[in-house]
Design a protein around this motif. Structure first.
Motif, short mmCIF file in Angstrom:
data_model
loop_
_atom_site.label_atom_id
_atom_site.label_comp_id
_atom_site.label_asym_id
_atom_site.label_seq_id
_atom_site.Cartn_x
_atom_site.Cartn_y
_atom_site.Cartn_z
N LEU A 81 0.80 -1.23 0.00
CA LEU A 81 0.00 0.00 0.00
C LEU A 81 0.83 1.27 0.00
O LEU A 81 0.37 2.31 -0.45
N ALA A 92 -5.88 3.10 -1.76
CA ALA A 92 -4.79 2.73 -0.85
C ALA A 92 -4.96 3.41 0.50
O ALA A 92 -4.75 2.79 1.55
N SER A 96 -5.62 1.35 3.99
CA SER A 96 -4.69 1.46 5.11
C SER A 96 -5.39 1.98 6.36
O SER A 96 -5.09 1.55 7.47
#
Length: 121
Positions: A81, A92, A96
């Motif tokens: 990521l 991304a 995350s």
């Protein structure tokens, strides 16, 4: 009289799940798109097709279902990521944040889910 502050019973990670709106410009990505985007990213950072596929399944399970994995797996997912997060790619960043428990998992959220597909002009 009381002190005015009521005791907080929620665990920290539980409290963070009571989010009512996403940060500006962020929204969840549909599960299938997350799968495709992560798989490409995994191969771009050097995973072969097979290990990319396994890591992608783990990442999507964390994203959609809130599954927990061994810290080494989580680190590998976050490693995939990192370039996307640095580039502020929405998929991304959102993944995350879910992995880091800053946002709830996809299934079970009422927050907006928006495709990354941009309509062509």
């Amino acid at each position: 009289g009381g002190g005015g502050r009521r005791p907080s019973r929620a665990e920290p990670e539980e409290a963070s799940m009571l989010i009512e709106a996403l940060p500006e410009g962020l929204s969840y990505v549909p599960e299938r798109e997350m799968y495709a985007l992560f798989n490409v990213a995994a191969q771009q950072v050097g995973h072969d097709e097979q290990s990319a596929a396994v890591l992608t399944r783990c990442a999507v399970n964390m994203y959609s279902l809130g599954c927990a994995y061994h810290p080494s797996v989580v680190q590998r997912v976050l490693g995939v990521l990192e370039p996307g997060v640095v580039a502020k790619e929405r998929w991304a960043v959102i993944l995350s944040m879910v992995i880091n428990r800053e946002l709830p998992k996809l299934r079970g959220t009422c927050l907006p889910i928006t495709s990354t597909a941009v309509p062509s002009a």
